[in-house]
Design a protein around this motif. Structure first.
Motif, PDB file in Angstrom:
ATOM      1  N   HIS A  46       9.198   3.832  -9.844  1.00  0.00           N
ATOM      2  CA  HIS A  46       7.940   3.377 -11.367  1.00  0.00           C
ATOM      3  C   HIS A  46       6.711   3.762 -10.470  1.00  0.00           C
ATOM      4  O   HIS A  46       7.364   3.603  -9.374  1.00  0.00           O
ATOM      5  CB  HIS A  46       7.643   2.673 -12.353  1.00  0.00           C
ATOM      6  CG  HIS A  46       7.402   1.517 -11.715  1.00  0.00           C
ATOM      7  ND1 HIS A  46       7.984   0.680 -10.421  1.00  0.00           N
ATOM      8  CD2 HIS A  46       5.494   1.472 -11.407  1.00  0.00           C
ATOM      9  CE1 HIS A  46       7.154   0.095 -10.804  1.00  0.00           C
ATOM     10  NE2 HIS A  46       5.345   0.310 -10.637  1.00  0.00           N
ATOM     11  N   LEU A  47       5.537   4.978 -11.558  1.00  0.00           N
ATOM     12  CA  LEU A  47       4.602   5.282 -10.995  1.00  0.00           C
ATOM     13  C   LEU A  47       3.975   4.529 -11.615  1.00  0.00           C
ATOM     14  O   LEU A  47       3.450   4.197 -12.675  1.00  0.00           O
ATOM     15  CB  LEU A  47       4.439   6.490 -11.072  1.00  0.00           C
ATOM     16  CG  LEU A  47       5.193   7.799 -10.388  1.00  0.00           C
ATOM     17  CD1 LEU A  47       6.136   8.388 -11.162  1.00  0.00           C
ATOM     18  CD2 LEU A  47       4.266   8.489  -9.690  1.00  0.00           C
ATOM     19  N   VAL A  48       2.355   4.151 -11.673  1.00  0.00           N
ATOM     20  CA  VAL A  48       1.406   3.973 -12.456  1.00  0.00           C
ATOM     21  C   VAL A  48      -0.116   4.286 -12.469  1.00  0.00           C
ATOM     22  O   VAL A  48      -0.220   5.434 -11.125  1.00  0.00           O
ATOM     23  CB  VAL A  48       0.598   2.157 -11.311  1.00  0.00           C
ATOM     24  CG1 VAL A  48      -0.224   2.240 -12.754  1.00  0.00           C
ATOM     25  CG2 VAL A  48       1.560   1.620 -11.941  1.00  0.00           C
ATOM     26  N   ALA A  49      -0.008   5.147 -13.503  1.00  0.00           N
ATOM     27  CA  ALA A  49      -1.520   6.181 -13.142  1.00  0.00           C
ATOM     28  C   ALA A  49      -2.435   5.763 -13.293  1.00  0.00           C
ATOM     29  O   ALA A  49      -3.012   5.253 -14.325  1.00  0.00           O
ATOM     30  CB  ALA A  49      -0.917   7.181 -14.674  1.00  0.00           C
ATOM     31  N   ARG A  57      -6.751   2.988  -4.918  1.00  0.00           N
ATOM     32  CA  ARG A  57      -6.439   2.262  -3.835  1.00  0.00           C
ATOM     33  C   ARG A  57      -6.267   0.886  -3.317  1.00  0.00           C
ATOM     34  O   ARG A  57      -5.547   0.605  -2.253  1.00  0.00           O
ATOM     35  CB  ARG A  57      -8.149   2.446  -2.395  1.00  0.00           C
ATOM     36  CG  ARG A  57      -7.826   2.602  -1.308  1.00  0.00           C
ATOM     37  CD  ARG A  57      -8.867   2.603  -0.497  1.00  0.00           C
ATOM     38  NE  ARG A  57     -10.516   3.805  -0.858  1.00  0.00           N
ATOM     39  CZ  ARG A  57     -10.011   4.773  -0.673  1.00  0.00           C
ATOM     40  NH1 ARG A  57      -9.079   5.232   0.641  1.00  0.00           N
ATOM     41  NH2 ARG A  57     -10.765   6.513  -0.704  1.00  0.00           N
ATOM     42  N   GLU A  58      -6.473   0.234  -4.112  1.00  0.00           N
ATOM     43  CA  GLU A  58      -6.547  -1.384  -4.585  1.00  0.00           C
ATOM     44  C   GLU A  58      -4.680  -1.509  -4.555  1.00  0.00           C
ATOM     45  O   GLU A  58      -4.203  -2.855  -3.991  1.00  0.00           O
ATOM     46  CB  GLU A  58      -7.672  -2.478  -5.121  1.00  0.00           C
ATOM     47  CG  GLU A  58      -8.467  -2.367  -4.848  1.00  0.00           C
ATOM     48  CD  GLU A  58      -8.809  -3.391  -3.750  1.00  0.00           C
ATOM     49  OE1 GLU A  58      -7.820  -4.319  -4.280  1.00  0.00           O
ATOM     50  OE2 GLU A  58      -9.313  -3.023  -3.068  1.00  0.00           O
ATOM     51  N   MET A  59      -4.372  -0.887  -4.942  1.00  0.00           N
ATOM     52  CA  MET A  59      -2.687  -0.779  -4.948  1.00  0.00           C
ATOM     53  C   MET A  59      -1.970  -1.187  -3.890  1.00  0.00           C
ATOM     54  O   MET A  59      -0.554  -2.033  -3.952  1.00  0.00           O
ATOM     55  CB  MET A  59      -1.857   0.323  -6.187  1.00  0.00           C
ATOM     56  CG  MET A  59      -3.129  -0.119  -7.208  1.00  0.00           C
ATOM     57  SD  MET A  59      -3.253  -1.287  -8.790  1.00  0.00           S
ATOM     58  CE  MET A  59      -0.839  -0.823  -9.360  1.00  0.00           C
ATOM     59  N   LYS A  60      -2.359  -0.643  -2.934  1.00  0.00           N
ATOM     60  CA  LYS A  60      -1.540  -0.485  -1.245  1.00  0.00           C
ATOM     61  C   LYS A  60      -1.363  -2.020  -1.506  1.00  0.00           C
ATOM     62  O   LYS A  60      -0.347  -2.034  -0.856  1.00  0.00           O
ATOM     63  CB  LYS A  60      -2.522  -0.285   0.258  1.00  0.00           C
ATOM     64  CG  LYS A  60      -1.764  -0.079   0.912  1.00  0.00           C
ATOM     65  CD  LYS A  60      -1.495   1.639   1.149  1.00  0.00           C
ATOM     66  CE  LYS A  60      -0.381   1.776   2.533  1.00  0.00           C
ATOM     67  NZ  LYS A  60      -0.125   2.543   2.792  1.00  0.00           N
ATOM     68  N   LYS A  61      -2.179  -2.759  -1.301  1.00  0.00           N
ATOM     69  CA  LYS A  61      -2.121  -4.309  -1.499  1.00  0.00           C
ATOM     70  C   LYS A  61      -0.538  -5.249  -1.693  1.00  0.00           C
ATOM     71  O   LYS A  61      -0.243  -6.256  -1.337  1.00  0.00           O
ATOM     72  CB  LYS A  61      -3.587  -5.425  -1.369  1.00  0.00           C
ATOM     73  CG  LYS A  61      -4.414  -4.861  -0.915  1.00  0.00           C
ATOM     74  CD  LYS A  61      -5.823  -5.687  -1.428  1.00  0.00           C
ATOM     75  CE  LYS A  61      -6.942  -5.315  -0.858  1.00  0.00           C
ATOM     76  NZ  LYS A  61      -8.235  -5.221  -1.066  1.00  0.00           N
ATOM     77  N   CYS A  62      -0.436  -4.344  -3.140  1.00  0.00           N
ATOM     78  CA  CYS A  62       0.162  -4.728  -3.569  1.00  0.00           C
ATOM     79  C   CYS A  62       1.492  -4.097  -3.588  1.00  0.00           C
ATOM     80  O   CYS A  62       2.622  -3.592  -4.390  1.00  0.00           O
ATOM     81  CB  CYS A  62      -0.084  -4.420  -6.184  1.00  0.00           C
ATOM     82  SG  CYS A  62      -1.146  -5.503  -6.123  1.00  0.00           S
ATOM     83  N   LEU A  65       2.866   2.758  -2.416  1.00  0.00           N
ATOM     84  CA  LEU A  65       2.289   4.135  -2.098  1.00  0.00           C
ATOM     85  C   LEU A  65       1.290   4.382  -2.986  1.00  0.00           C
ATOM     86  O   LEU A  65       1.469   4.228  -3.976  1.00  0.00           O
ATOM     87  CB  LEU A  65       3.303   4.677  -1.824  1.00  0.00           C
ATOM     88  CG  LEU A  65       4.648   4.601  -1.072  1.00  0.00           C
ATOM     89  CD1 LEU A  65       5.635   5.437  -1.419  1.00  0.00           C
ATOM     90  CD2 LEU A  65       3.904   4.674   0.168  1.00  0.00           C
ATOM     91  N   ILE A  66       0.561   4.893  -2.267  1.00  0.00           N
ATOM     92  CA  ILE A  66      -0.925   5.595  -3.178  1.00  0.00           C
ATOM     93  C   ILE A  66      -0.909   6.592  -3.224  1.00  0.00           C
ATOM     94  O   ILE A  66      -0.773   7.405  -1.410  1.00  0.00           O
ATOM     95  CB  ILE A  66      -2.075   4.642  -2.594  1.00  0.00           C
ATOM     96  CG1 ILE A  66      -3.070   4.448  -1.221  1.00  0.00           C
ATOM     97  CG2 ILE A  66      -1.876   3.017  -3.233  1.00  0.00           C
ATOM     98  CD1 ILE A  66      -4.350   3.800  -1.377  1.00  0.00           C
ATOM     99  N   LYS A  96       7.547   2.741  -4.839  1.00  0.00           N
ATOM    100  CA  LYS A  96       6.651   2.527  -6.643  1.00  0.00           C
ATOM    101  C   LYS A  96       5.462   3.167  -6.130  1.00  0.00           C
ATOM    102  O   LYS A  96       5.067   3.304  -5.154  1.00  0.00           O
ATOM    103  CB  LYS A  96       6.757   1.284  -6.960  1.00  0.00           C
ATOM    104  CG  LYS A  96       6.352  -0.169  -5.778  1.00  0.00           C
ATOM    105  CD  LYS A  96       6.250  -1.082  -7.099  1.00  0.00           C
ATOM    106  CE  LYS A  96       5.796  -2.411  -6.054  1.00  0.00           C
ATOM    107  NZ  LYS A  96       5.598  -4.167  -6.392  1.00  0.00           N
ATOM    108  N   ILE A  97       4.957   4.048  -7.010  1.00  0.00           N
ATOM    109  CA  ILE A  97       3.335   4.804  -6.682  1.00  0.00           C
ATOM    110  C   ILE A  97       2.727   4.336  -7.465  1.00  0.00           C
ATOM    111  O   ILE A  97       2.985   4.266  -8.122  1.00  0.00           O
ATOM    112  CB  ILE A  97       3.590   6.154  -6.328  1.00  0.00           C
ATOM    113  CG1 ILE A  97       5.147   6.475  -5.520  1.00  0.00           C
ATOM    114  CG2 ILE A  97       2.586   6.912  -6.756  1.00  0.00           C
ATOM    115  CD1 ILE A  97       5.176   8.421  -5.616  1.00  0.00           C
ATOM    116  N   ALA A  98       1.545   4.222  -6.821  1.00  0.00           N
ATOM    117  CA  ALA A  98      -0.304   4.528  -7.905  1.00  0.00           C
ATOM    118  C   ALA A  98      -0.786   5.740  -7.994  1.00  0.00           C
ATOM    119  O   ALA A  98      -1.290   6.036  -6.190  1.00  0.00           O
ATOM    120  CB  ALA A  98      -1.191   3.216  -7.599  1.00  0.00           C
TER     121      ALA A  98
END
Lengths: 234, 234
Positions: A46-49, A57-62, A65-66, A96-98
């Motif tokens: 999935h992706l998060v927009a 950038r913070e999503m890297k910690k979760c 991929l950013i 998963k990608i942000a």
């Protein structure tokens, strides 16, 4: 009575549209929604927009991929930019990608009051058209534009979608007639027309011209990604 | 370096444009700018464009004929509505008119920061194009739209004007390319295209269908009206 199609040429005009009970189609040909389709073709989970760059950038910690760009350029420290060809070369299976982009994620966020939002590109236009026909609900096509301004590539895809749906839907506003007529004139010279677009000039300045042919490739996949909040799944 | 053309499809997007030092062309085919041209063809002395209906009504005391519509209908107690054919039948020689309309006068007022504004309709499109060419300055075409929404008839005239100017100007934005392409597709079927426009459906509901043919009549006059404040002269 057939359902209707309306077209919004830039998120700055979105307040003119009533999205309730309608299927909302998000369009950002160069290149956010094309990247999203590329990611699903590569079997991303999935992706998060996200509109905000630092939040992305913070999503890297979760474990994400950013990905993203600002003004057409990849962001320092990000895994992916906004080139769909780069996505096609990356191993994305079950990842998963942000993602954050200049225009596409803004369009996604500003249409969040709608219950049903789907992601369109030339890569899945036929699937999107057929999905809308099968739902039988009215449709609003939302073009992401470029920093609030109208662009040719999103208008062209909106026109292509209205063409696919033309027998089953009424064109509810002049903008849909406008993009449909524009598509009919240019359906056999996409690339030539795209080469005149201001966005293409920006892309070629950034030496990413190879993306253009990919972004106007038609019907490579039947995937119809949809949004749940800011999460995009198939 | 050639001067540029940009196109604004609705006054709601006008904040995206820098009008300084440019020639601004105001377009409201159905029917404000067509009425204005009809008035000058009937040798009116000048017009005053007012957004506010009651302010317009007050001008009667100053010897003005008062003209205008709201939602396409003539206003109670006004001398003239928004039908150009009505203007053509009225004795207007050396008279002065105060006019208020749903869309056209709003576009005029919201572009008041510009130094040079001229009034375009199909009736004087060739004259407008040639005037812009002779000035050699960049041009912004402003479509009045309908209550903030984009419409076909103003887009078509913007496309026609960009066609006349195409050899002498650069198309600066995608919207100009868009309206130009739209005009090229529909240049020989104006009336058919206009019959699909949402505004035409409104007009025919109001039994004023006869105006349509007049509003798309091309090049009946060489008059180029211009604005000084809210006053329109030749």
């Amino acid at each position: 009575m057939k359902p209707g199609i309306e077209t919004c040429l830039t998120p700055e005009l979105l307040h003119q549209f009533d999205l309730e009970g309608k299927v909302v189609v998000i369009i950002d040909v160069l290149r956010a929604t094309t990247c999203m389709l590329a990611a699903f073709m590569k079997e991303v989970d999935h992706l998060v927009a996200l509109a905000d760059l630092e939040e992305c950038r913070e999503m890297k910690k979760c474990g994400y991929l950013i990905a993203g760009e600002r003004n057409g350029e990849k962001i320092e420290g990000f895994d992916l930019g906004n080139s769909p060809l780069e996505y096609m070369e990356y191993d994305l299976k079950d990842k998963k990608i942000a993602i954050t982009t200049t225009n596409g994620t803004q369009a996604i966020n500003s249409s969040s009051m709608s219950e049903e939002r789907i992601i369109a590109s030339f890569l899945n236009k036929w699937a999107i058209g057929n999905y809308c026909i099968s739902k039988g609900k009215s449709v609003v096509l939302i073009c992401s534009g470029w920093k609030g301004r109208i662009n040719l590539e999103d208008s062209l895809l909106a026109g292509a979608l209205s063409e696919i749906m033309s027998s089953d839907f009424n064109f509810e506003d002049d903008t849909t007639r406008f993009v449909h007529s524009y598509y009919q004139k240019n359906r056999f010279n996409f690339l030539e027309e795209m080469n005149n677009a201001s966005h293409t000039k920006r892309l070629s300045r950034l030496n990413q011209g190879g993306d253009l042919e990919f972004c106007v490739s038609e019907d490579l996949t039947e995937i119809v990604p949809f949004l749940e909040g800011n999460r995009i799944r198939v």
